[in-house]
Every structure is written in structure tokens, then in C-alpha cells.
Design an enzyme around this catalytic site. Structure first.
Site, short mmCIF file in Angstrom:
data_model
loop_
_atom_site.label_atom_id
_atom_site.label_comp_id
_atom_site.label_asym_id
_atom_site.label_seq_id
_atom_site.Cartn_x
_atom_site.Cartn_y
_atom_site.Cartn_z
N ASP A 1 0.04 2.24 -17.22
CA ASP A 1 -0.20 2.03 -15.79
C ASP A 1 0.57 0.80 -15.30
O ASP A 1 1.12 0.04 -16.09
CB ASP A 1 -1.71 1.86 -15.58
CG ASP A 1 -2.10 1.91 -14.11
OD1 ASP A 1 -1.31 2.47 -13.30
OD2 ASP A 1 -3.19 1.40 -13.76
N GLU B 1 5.50 -0.12 -12.38
CA GLU B 1 6.60 0.01 -11.38
C GLU B 1 7.63 -1.10 -11.50
O GLU B 1 8.76 -0.88 -11.09
CB GLU B 1 5.99 0.05 -9.98
CG GLU B 1 5.20 1.31 -9.70
CD GLU B 1 3.88 1.38 -10.46
OE1 GLU B 1 3.30 0.31 -10.73
OE2 GLU B 1 3.45 2.48 -10.81
N ASP C 1 -2.91 6.37 -7.09
CA ASP C 1 -4.20 6.11 -6.42
C ASP C 1 -4.34 6.88 -5.11
O ASP C 1 -4.10 6.35 -4.02
CB ASP C 1 -4.34 4.61 -6.17
CG ASP C 1 -4.36 3.82 -7.47
OD1 ASP C 1 -4.49 4.44 -8.54
OD2 ASP C 1 -4.23 2.59 -7.42
C1 GLC Z 1 -4.48 1.30 -11.01
C2 GLC Z 1 -4.38 2.74 -11.50
C3 GLC Z 1 -5.76 3.33 -11.62
C4 GLC Z 1 -6.59 2.46 -12.57
C5 GLC Z 1 -6.63 1.03 -12.06
C6 GLC Z 1 -7.34 0.09 -13.03
O1 GLC Z 1 -4.96 1.29 -9.71
O2 GLC Z 1 -3.57 3.53 -10.67
O3 GLC Z 1 -5.69 4.66 -12.08
O4 GLC Z 1 -7.87 2.97 -12.66
O5 GLC Z 1 -5.33 0.55 -11.86
O6 GLC Z 1 -6.73 0.07 -14.26
#
Ligand code: GLC
Length: 757
Positions: A387, A390, A458
Site C-alpha cells: 500500500d 505512489e 479508497d
Molecule cells: C490506505 C489504503 C487502505 C488501508 C489504509 C490503512 O488508505 O488504501 O486500503 O486500509 O491505508 O492501511
């Protein structure tokens, strides 16, 4: 800032398999990769020509070209590239001379400072599809886009850019198709006639070269096949990752993870995967476990395994600045983190507070990162969720002078996430000892399909986002990605029970079926919505498990051809205008034969466009003639899902997890039709790489409408199917039909009896 134009060509030669054309301002090189793939690279400086992170194939050594007075003609069996030399312009034609795509003859390629732009002719009827995860409609004509991987938290359905960069689109006009992949990692721009009063299209980037691959195959399928030949195809995913996945930010302790898993089993709701979001870590330090809330990771994972669950854990790139943290100290000692030009380490804040960022462009760093997964694989984790890559940093705006090796941030931003996924994939593959890791990434660049699945980030708990999500999945399918998910239920906000039910009814037909929600949002497990809705969601999840033989074979097809599992109708019905009608643009084929019409949660009937051919509603076997709009009732219990006449869909009886053997019965459902059809059935052990050395079970199942016969072709591969019996289930047939088995050369007339498979 000056405008520099490409100018007239004065030197044309062939060098090392490339056609080289020089103007006073720049140099163009042309390579032929196959009869349908030609690369053009126009540069002011070829000394530093980059290695592509996307492309895995090499050009041909030889090609046919001739230099006529003011043009060069390069021909393959499928394409003709006519290069005007004065000024230098590149124009692509089909072998029969029909124009596929041409430079705008006035402007072609030029530079403004480092920014390089290519202006192209726009045909009156031209449509554009592709670019992957992008807002807007299926037909991108009249829109413009930016590629700049962004942590698009709280995005709406019009936000651009989002998380990923796939600078690849397909143009459609005059019944013809072509593709164009702009392999340039800088911030890039695509304008499909949006801001030129429909006079031309253009694309370009803030830096780098005008480096593109032109695909001239006819038919979207063939273009996808070529594009994924060039940039690679996905590997077989672990079968368990195709089961139902339950996620949340976060299940806060091992006890909570286990309780949720137990509840699935108590309630007989099938599921395969539990997730740990960031709170399993100690202070959000990657590769650590919180000693209080997750005191015994192995114990927890063993218990999950005993219940036939797998665990996926999240990792983010940011390494917390903490003198007592091993990854921090090693990263600093070995100079593995991004720096400022004066050598100081770049610092930004993410979940753990102040962090440094690994330079995933460096192979040593990738190896180091990969090896660190031992902390997760040792206790038994098999799935790795990448995650914030980017990369995200609070404030978003990583300074442009931040360095990753000898490159600056603007050049690497769009590939950072892909390289993190690559490091994770290679590292965990090595650690897991012939077991397939499951990798999921948020940021991506062209070629990411070789390493990872993706999800769309998200989203929000609204009907609008549900439909938008489907559009994103369908569009990502045009980039070689096939294992794609959305946060079912919506990440931000709380869905109504009706939305939750409707969204879950799309779940069986979403390549990756994952339920996820943000911190502070309502709980989302299937039993949170009242008994009646729980039953509906349970049925949806069961439908997913019934379809797994079809879905797994569908992913096999992705590994072989690059065709995605969720397919915009534009792939197979390219010249049908209705497919692009915004009323029907979210509809898609799931695999070869299932058509799904996503539909909001607040209506009980909907217009569906059925393309040419006959269709059956999956839930009732009601038959509809295609080539028309039909009004379909769609209560929350019955999403509009259809099967193409002649469709062959292998299914199994419900199991609670892909780890269960099941009853050994493979159900081959066949829907009557006028045309012959076939289905490539594929199976393997679902977990190892043995399939790559022939340990799989593959056979072509075909339907002959004249003989009313289904024939099972010879078995290929050495895997022993877990299905010992096969039952053919006929839909839309009257009277006797037949089944043939090629391994014993007999045909049996059967209706509902079993055969051995
Ligand atoms: C980011 C991710 C989400 C995750 C969050 C906490 O917002 O896109 O899926 O739950 O981080 O890790």
C-alpha cells in the site's frame, strides 16, 4: 520556453536492427518487434536510452524498408509505416493501405523545454478506450488525463489522476483497431480531442523521450495479446486468493482476527482470506508485529490454517526513523533510502511518523526488501498487500529534487509502486519455497501484471462508486491486469444494507472478491446486516465458490492471452455503438460466457443491453434475443446476469474454502445455442509452481449444436483432477443430448448421470 520542432530528416540508415533517421534537432529510431508491433523512439539524446521497466521482449533483427524520394516505407505482413521525411512524420496503415493512425501533419512531435508532445490526427468516428484506472466513460474521446501516481484518498468519480499509470490506449475507427503504448515514466498527459475542438488528439510527458509502441493487430483481443506479449502476462494466482477475502482497517488483535474467521465457519459462509491492516505492526514498523495485540503470530496463523484460512498482511514503503529498528538501521548503513542531492536522507511522514523511503529502483534494495519478508513468511503469511506506494507521504508533494539512485523523483514516481511490488513478489516467492505468493498493490505502471494483483484504492460507500469501480475494473482489464478488486462495501462512509447486498452480488463476478472498510466505519462482515440480508450475501459468496472452476480457467486464459477476466463489452462487440452508451457502458463479460449488468441498490428493474446473439438469464434460464435493450427485474436477490447461448460453464458444489477437497463432482453447465462453442478447462494444485513444468490438467470441452453433443477433449498435463466425476447440466434443451469422452472414444447419451472425468 522555446518550441523545438522535429524538422526535416536528412540521414536515414539502418543500424543494429533499428532504422535511424536524423534531423538537425533530434533523432528517431524505429524497431520492429513483430509484424503487428512497431516501436518509434524520438529523442534529442540517445546516449542515455533507458531500459524499459515494462517491456520484456526484444525487437527483431531484420525488417523490410525502402527509401523513396521524400518518404521511407517500412512494411511488415500486417502493417505499413510511412515516414514522411520533410518534415519528419510517422503514419501507420493496415497492410491494405487503410489508415490506422497518423501524426498530425502540421505538428507531429515537438518539445517545449523538456516536455515532449506528439500531436495526432483525430478521425471523425474515432473512439478511445484504455489508460487503466481512469475516471470518466468507457469511450475516452473528448476527455484528457494525467498520469501521476497519487494517493487519491477521498477521490470522487471524476478525480484524475488516481493511483496507477498505464499509458496504453486503443483507438477504434472505421471498423479498425490500433493500440499505442507510450513507455515513458515521467508525468504524462493524454488528450483525446478534449481541448482541440475535436481537431486532434495528443499525448506527451514532462521529460524523457517520445517512445511509443504501435500495435496494429485487428481486434481488441489481438491487441491485448500483443500488448501482453510485450509487457508480460500474469502468472497463475494462488487459488485461495480467488476465494472470498475479508479485510478491515483493522482487525486490531489476533483474537479479533480469529473470532471473525471462526464466525465464517460457524455460519457456514465460505471464505479463504483474512487480512491484517497496519495495526498488526509495532508502531507501524514494517516487518514487525505488535507484541501485545499479536503476541504469537505463528500461533494465530496456525489456527487460521486449521480453519482453512490464509492471512494477508499489509506493508507500506515508509521505514520509520527509529534507532532501535533493524530495517531503519540497515537501510541507513547501506544507503538504501531516497536522498536529497546533497546526500541527506529524504524524510517525510506517513502512518509511522517520520520515515525514509527505500529506493526500489535499485536491485540491491529490492533484494534486501524481499529478504525482510522472512518476518512474515516464517510465521506463515502467504499474501502481501503493498500500500501507500505512489509513494504516499502526508502533503503528497514529494520534492522534485529527491533522488532515487541517479534519478530524480519526477522520473521514478510512476514506477515506484511497481518496483515495490516486484521486490515483494521476488522476495516472497523465494521465501515461500515453490508456493505462490499473493501480492496486491495500489500503485502500478504498465507491466505490473507480472508481479501483482491490484485494487482501486479508497472508494466510498455509494452506489455511484460501485458503478464507477466496475468501470475501473473493466478499464484496468485493458492493460494486462486481470486480478483486480475494489473495496466491496466502500472504504469511506457506511453503506446502506441494500447497497452492501447489491455490492456483494457483484462480488462473485469481481476478479478479486474483497470486502474492506476504513478505520471507524461500521463493521462489514456478511452477518452485520440482519439475518435476511446475511442469507443473500451468503448465497452470493456461495455462488463465487460454485464458479471457481470457471474463474480459475478464466485466469489461465489471462496467463496465456492477456485477456482479462472482467471484460468491457468493447473487447468483443467493438463496433456496436450501444456498448459505449453511458447507460450500458458498465456492463461486462465475466470470462467467455457470462454477461453482468451492474445495477444500483435502489431500483428493482433496469434496462440491459444484450449484444447480438441469444442470452439466458443465469438465475432462471429465461431466454432473450440479443441485439436489443431488455427491461429486467432485479430485486436485491437477483442481479442481472446472463449466459451467452452455447456457453459452457464448469462449476462445483459449494465448499467453505478452496482448501477443501469438495465432493469431487464437476458440473458442466451448457446453454443451448446455434453455434459451436468450446471452453478450455484448466486445473492445477492451486498453490505451487509445478504447473510450469507440466503438472496441470487441461482439456477442451466443446459443444456441437447440430449433434447436440458435448465432447470432452483429451487431457493434457500430468495433474490428477480433484474432480473424479463430471455431470453435464443442460439448459434450454429438450429431449436427449449426448456427452462424448475422447479418452475412451465413446459417446454416451446422458442427461443427469455422472461420468468419470
Ligand atoms: C490506505 C489504503 C487502505 C488501508 C489504509 C490503512 O488508505 O488504501 O486500503 O486500509 O491505508 O492501511
Amino acid at each position: 520556453m522555446q518550441l523545438e520542432i522535429l524538422g526535416n530528416a536528412d540521414i536515414v540508415t539502418e543500424q543494429n536492427g533499428a532504422l535511424v533517421i536524423k534531423t538537425r534537432q533530434a533523432e528517431a529510431r524505429v524497431w520492429v518487434y513483430s509484424p503487428t508491433i512497431i516501436r518509434v523512439c524520438i529523442s534529442k539524446d540517445f546516449s542515455g536510452l533507458d531500459e524499459s521497466l515494462a517491456v520484456i521482449e526484444k525487437p527483431l533483427d531484420d525488417f523490410t524498408w525502402q527509401h523513396l524520394t521524400d518518404i521511407v516505407e517500412l512494411t511488415t505482413s500486417a502493417l505499413k509505416l510511412i515516414i514522411n521525411l520533410k518534415p519528419l512524420r510517422f503514419n501507420f496503415y493496415a497492410a491494405n493501405g487503410q489508415p490506422l493512425s497518423e501524426d498530425d501533419q502540421r505538428f507531429g512531435t515537438n518539445w517545449q523545454g523538456d516536455r515532449v508532445i506528439n500531436y495526432r490526427k483525430l478521425y471523425a468516428d474515432e473512439k478511445f478506450i484504455g489508460l487503466g484506472e481512469k475516471a470518466g466513460d468507457l469511450n475516452r474521446r473528448g476527455c484528457n488525463y494525467v498520469n501521476w501516481n497519487t494517493d487519491a484518498a477521498m477521490h470522487t468519480i471524476t478525480t484524475d489522476p488516481l493511483y496507477k499509470t498505464f499509458p496504453f490506449f486503443i483507438g477504434l475507427h472505421n471498423g479498425l483497431t490500433y493500440g499505442l503504448f507510450f513507455d515513458n515514466t515521467h508525468k504524462s498527459y493524454f488528450d483525446f480531442g478534449a481541448t482541440t475542438a475535436e481537431q486532434m488528439s495528443w499525448f506527451g510527458a514532462d521529460g524523457g523521450d517520445m517512445n511509443y509502441y504501435f500495435f496494429g493487430a485487428q481486434g481488441v483481443r489481438n491487441i491485448l495479446e500483443d500488448y501482453t506479449w510485450l509487457t508480460g502476462r500474469m502468472e497463475m494466482p494462488p487459488l485461495w486468493s480467488l476465494g472470498y477475502q475479508q479485510c478491515r482497517w483493522s482487525y486490531m488483535s489476533a483474537d479479533e482476527v480469529l473470532d471473525v474467521a471462526r464466525k465464517f465457519r460457524e455460519k457456514n459462509i465460505p471464505a479463504d482470506v483474512m487480512y491484517c491492516d497496519i495495526d498488526y505492526m509495532d508502531g507501524y514498523k514494517i516487518f514487525t508485529w505488535n507484541k501485545e495485540t499479536f503476541p504469537d503470530p505463528k500461533g494465530m496463523i496456525d489456527e487460521l490454517k486449521a480453519m482453512n484460512f490464509r492471512l494477508v498482511t499489509i506493508v507500506d514503503p515508509g521505514i520509520k526513523i527509529d534507532e532501535n529498528y533493524n530495517e531503519y538501521k540497515e537501510g541507513v548503513d547501506k544507503h538504501y533510502f531516497a536522498t536529497y542531492p546533497n546526500g541527506e536522507l529524504y524524510t517525510a511522514s506517513v502512518w509511522p511518523g517520520r520515515c525514509h523511503f527505500p529506493d526500489f529502483l535499485n536491485e540491491d534494495v529490492r533484494d534486501w526488501w524481499g529478504a525482510s519478508f522472512k518476518a512474515l513468511t516464517d510465521p506463515g503469511v502467504e499474501g502481501f498487500w503493498n500500500d501507500m506506494n505512489e509513494p504516499a507521504a502526508w502533503g503528497q508533494n514529494i520534492p522534485w529534487l529527491v533522488k532515487f539512485g541517479d534519478k530524480f523523483m519526477p522520473e521514478i514516481r510512476n514506477v515506484y509502486g511497481m518496483q515495490m511490488a516486484r521486490a515483494t513478489y521476488n522476495g516472497t516467492k523465494g521465501l515461500l519455497n515453490n508456493k505462490r505468493p499473493f501480492i496486491l498493490t495500489r500503485a502500478a505502471y504498465a507491466g505490473t501484471q507480472r508481479y501483482s494483483a491490484v485494487w482501486t484504492g479508497d472508494n466510498a460507500a455509494t452506489d455511484e462508486h460501485m458503478l464507477f469501480g466496475q468501470r475501473l475494473v473493466n478499464s484496468l482489464g485493458l492493460t494486462g491486469m486481470s486480478l483486480i478488486g475494489v473495496d466491496i462495501g466502500g472504504f469511506m462512509g457506511n453503506p446502506t444494507p441494500e447497497l452492501m447486498v447489491r455490492w456483494n452480488s457483484l462480488g462473485p463476478y469481481t476478479p478479486m472478491y474483497r470486502n474492506h472498510a476504513a478505520l471507524g466505519m461500521s463493521m462489514r462482515e456478511p452477518w452485520q446486516w440482519g439475518k435476511a440480508y446475511e442469507q443473500v450475501i451468503k448465497k452470493d459468496i456461495e455462488q463465487r465458490y460454485k464458479l471457481l472452476p470457471y474463474i480459475y480457467s478464466g485466469f489461465y486464459q489471462s496467463t496465456q492471452t492477456g485477456l482479462p477476466l472482467s471484460r468491457t463489452l468493447a473487447i468483443d462487440y467493438t463496433t456496436d455503438e450501444n456498448v459505449f452508451d453511458t447507460k450500458y457502458q458498465n456492463q461486462f463479460l465475466f470470462g467467455d460466457s457470462i454477461l453482468v449488468a451492474p445495477i444500483i441498490s435502489t431500483v428493482e428493474s433496469v434496462d440491459v443491453y444484450l449484444p447480438v446473439g441469444d442470452w439466458y438469464r443465469l438465475s432462471t434460464d429465461e431466454k432473450f434475443a440479443g441485439g436489443q435493450v431488455v427491461n429486467i427485474s432485479c430485486p436485491l436477490t437477483d442481479l442481472p446476469v446472463f449466459v451467452k447461448a452455447g456457453g459452457i460453464i464448469p462449476m462445483q458444489n459449494v465448499i467453505q474454502s478452496t482448501n477443501e477437497a469438495g465432493d469431487g463432482v464437476l458440473l458442466i453447465h451448457v446453454w443451448n445455442g446455434d453455434e459451436a462453442s468450446e471452453f478450455v478447462f484448466y486445473e492445477d494444485d492451486g498453490t505451487s509452481y509445478d504447473y510450469q513444468s507440466g503438472v496441470y490438467y487441461k482439456r477442451v470441452i466443446s459443444f456441437d449444436p447440430q449433434k447436440r453433443e458435448v465432447v470432452f477433449g483429451l487431457v493434457e498435463g500430468s495433474f490428477v483432477s480433484k474432480h473424479s466425476k463430471v455431470q453435464v447440466v443442460w439448459h434450454g434443451f429438450e429431449g436427449d443430448s449426448k456427452v462424448g469422452m475422447e479418452n475412451n472414444n465413446q459417446s454416451f447419451t446422458i442427461s443427469y448421470s455422472y461420468l468419470s472425468f
